[in-house]
Design a protein around this motif. Structure first.
Motif, mmCIF file in Angstrom:
data_model
loop_
_atom_site.group_PDB
_atom_site.id
_atom_site.type_symbol
_atom_site.label_atom_id
_atom_site.label_comp_id
_atom_site.label_asym_id
_atom_site.label_seq_id
_atom_site.Cartn_x
_atom_site.Cartn_y
_atom_site.Cartn_z
ATOM 1 N N ALA A 9 49.872 41.512 -3.401
ATOM 2 C CA ALA A 9 51.284 41.252 -3.130
ATOM 3 C C ALA A 9 52.051 41.570 -4.405
ATOM 4 C CB ALA A 9 51.497 39.796 -2.733
ATOM 5 N N ARG A 10 53.117 42.360 -4.263
ATOM 6 C CA ARG A 10 53.897 42.768 -5.423
ATOM 7 C C ARG A 10 55.361 42.394 -5.220
ATOM 8 N NH1 ARG A 10 49.905 42.318 -7.306
ATOM 9 N NH2 ARG A 10 48.456 43.826 -8.220
ATOM 10 N N ASN A 11 55.839 41.568 -6.170
ATOM 11 C CA ASN A 11 57.243 41.120 -6.158
ATOM 12 C C ASN A 11 57.632 40.580 -4.781
ATOM 13 O OD1 ASN A 11 59.627 40.639 -7.565
ATOM 14 N ND2 ASN A 11 60.565 42.539 -6.859
ATOM 15 N N LEU A 12 56.737 39.771 -4.223
ATOM 16 C CA LEU A 12 56.881 39.283 -2.846
ATOM 17 C C LEU A 12 57.804 38.071 -2.774
ATOM 18 C CD1 LEU A 12 55.796 39.560 0.112
ATOM 19 C CD2 LEU A 12 54.032 37.893 -0.534
ATOM 20 N N THR A 13 58.714 38.104 -1.813
ATOM 21 C CA THR A 13 59.569 36.955 -1.511
ATOM 22 C C THR A 13 59.273 36.511 -0.085
ATOM 23 O OG1 THR A 13 61.359 37.700 -2.971
ATOM 24 C CG2 THR A 13 61.931 36.094 -1.285
ATOM 25 N N ILE A 14 58.963 35.232 0.074
ATOM 26 C CA ILE A 14 58.643 34.709 1.398
ATOM 27 C C ILE A 14 59.662 33.652 1.798
ATOM 28 C CG2 ILE A 14 56.176 35.163 1.121
ATOM 29 C CD1 ILE A 14 55.785 32.168 0.581
ATOM 30 N N GLY A 15 59.862 33.515 3.092
ATOM 31 C CA GLY A 15 60.816 32.531 3.599
ATOM 32 C C GLY A 15 61.186 32.848 5.029
ATOM 33 N N TYR A 16 62.395 32.431 5.435
ATOM 34 C CA TYR A 16 62.798 32.555 6.832
ATOM 35 C C TYR A 16 64.212 33.125 6.927
ATOM 36 C CZ TYR A 16 58.915 29.338 7.458
ATOM 37 O OH TYR A 16 57.679 28.755 7.442
ATOM 38 N N LYS A 17 64.387 34.015 7.880
ATOM 39 C CA LYS A 17 65.716 34.500 8.206
ATOM 40 C C LYS A 17 66.311 33.599 9.283
ATOM 41 C CE LYS A 17 64.723 39.321 7.063
ATOM 42 N NZ LYS A 17 64.649 40.719 7.556
ATOM 43 N N THR A 18 67.525 33.144 9.054
ATOM 44 C CA THR A 18 68.152 32.196 9.973
ATOM 45 C C THR A 18 69.440 32.788 10.526
ATOM 46 O OG1 THR A 18 69.222 31.150 8.075
ATOM 47 C CG2 THR A 18 67.173 30.157 8.856
#
Length: 342
Positions: A9-18
């Motif tokens: 994983a490179r410069n990975l941003t995780i989360g949720y689109k709302t």
């Protein structure tokens, strides 16, 4: 070790689109690698984002930004059937398997190779047998899934993942429904599988003590989204492990690798000496009763554990008198009596 990780994983941003709102970011700027032959444990308090990371790495949930590379190919370019031949996933959600037998469910792990017709070759059958042997599930191969306990079902789901025969295995809380002996056996099994098959195995777990013993590496997720990676012993010694789980009411003991219930003790400190294993369990009992155990031999209050041919003896010296006790129960009872008298 191979020169190329199986997952990166490179410069990975995780989360949720709302919807139209700004996405909710759980963690960002993640740079992670999973190598062949490694067992990596993902740890962190509830709500830190462990499941979000697992789902993102497995392709169940889109990344907000960054890139995930699986076996030298970008995750976003992999077709479902190709991904299924590279990565197998076991989630904590209860799988409704209808009236399938254990062997029939494990056989579904071969679907990426057989197609939906499900015609099994001899190689497919060998993979199924091996996976059931490895997880000790062959003994109830003919039973229906709805007849199994949660712990037995969890082992069957692992067997299905092994039958899928991928280089990468991701497991979300694989020990969640197992009793202690089976939790230990599961962690030992996964550790050995990584070594023997050269697979990369990532699992999220709350089994902190077992992870410290079994994992080649830890990924520690903090409540603020920060992730720290390293060898378990390094993360213990530099304080990262303790910092990830810091909370009032208990603390992590770096000397024993365990969490202990911590109380603000107000008792007089006691110096404790004797054989290591006897000191360890005596210290546990004293701390439970809110006594401070010190390593200062100059203290007036001392407990010396003397070994004899029959059984050890606990000698408590308060600076004026000493008294012998034949077990920890007698020692604690005497100390409590002294405390009440005072």
């Amino acid at each position: 070790m191979n020169d190329t990780p199986l997952l990166s994983a490179r410069n990975l941003t995780i989360g949720y689109k709302t919807g139209k709102r700004e996405p909710r970011i759980v963690s960002e700027a993640l740079n992670l690698d999973l190598w062949p032959g490694q067992l990596v444990c993902l740890l962190g308090p509830n709500g830190a984002g462990k499941s979000t990371l697992m789902r993102t790495l497995s392709g169940l949930q889109p990344a907000l930004s960054g890139e995930i590379i699986i076996d030298n190919e970008s995750l976003v370019n992999l077709k479902p059937v190709d991904l299924a031949q590279k990565l197998s996933l076991v989630l904590t959600e209860r799988i409704e398997a209808g009236n399938l037998t254990v062997r029939e469910l494990v056989a579904l792990g071969r679907t990426p190779y057989t197609g939906w017709l499900g015609t099994l070759s001899e190689i497919d059958k060998e993979k199924i047998d091996w996976s059931m042997d490895a997880t000790d599930t062959k003994r109830y191969a003919g039973r229906r899934m709805n007849e199994l306990s949660d712990g037995e079902r969890q082992k069957v789901m692992l067997a299905r993942a092994l039958a899928q025969d991928t280089k990468l295995i991701l497991l979300d809380e694989p020990t969640a429904h197992l009793d202690l002996p089976n939790r230990v056996e599961m962690m030992r099994l996964l550790h050995n599988l990584a070594r023997q098959t050269n697979k990369a195995i990532l699992l999220s777990t709350h089994e902190l003590d077992l992870a410290l013993q079994a994992a080649d590496k830890l990924w520690l997720m903090h409540p603020d989204g920060k992730l720290v990676s390293g060898v378990p012993e390094d993360l213990v010694l530099n304080g990262s492990f303790e910092a990830a789980f810091i909370k009032n009411g208990f603390h992590f003991d770096r000397n024993t690798g365990t969490f202990t219930i911590h109380k603000e003790a107000s008792s007089t400190p006691i110096y404790l000496s004797g054989k290591t294993n006897l000191v360890f369990w005596t210290k546990r009992a004293l701390q439970r009763e809110d006594y401070i155990v010190s390593d200062d031999p100059a203290l007036p209050h001392k407990i010396e554990i003397i070994e004899s041919e029959e059984s050890p003896v606990w000698v408590f010296d308060n600076g004026l008198t000493s008294k012998k006790h034949l077990n920890i129960s007698e020692l604690i009872a005497d100390l409590q009596h002294i405390k009440k008298v005072k």
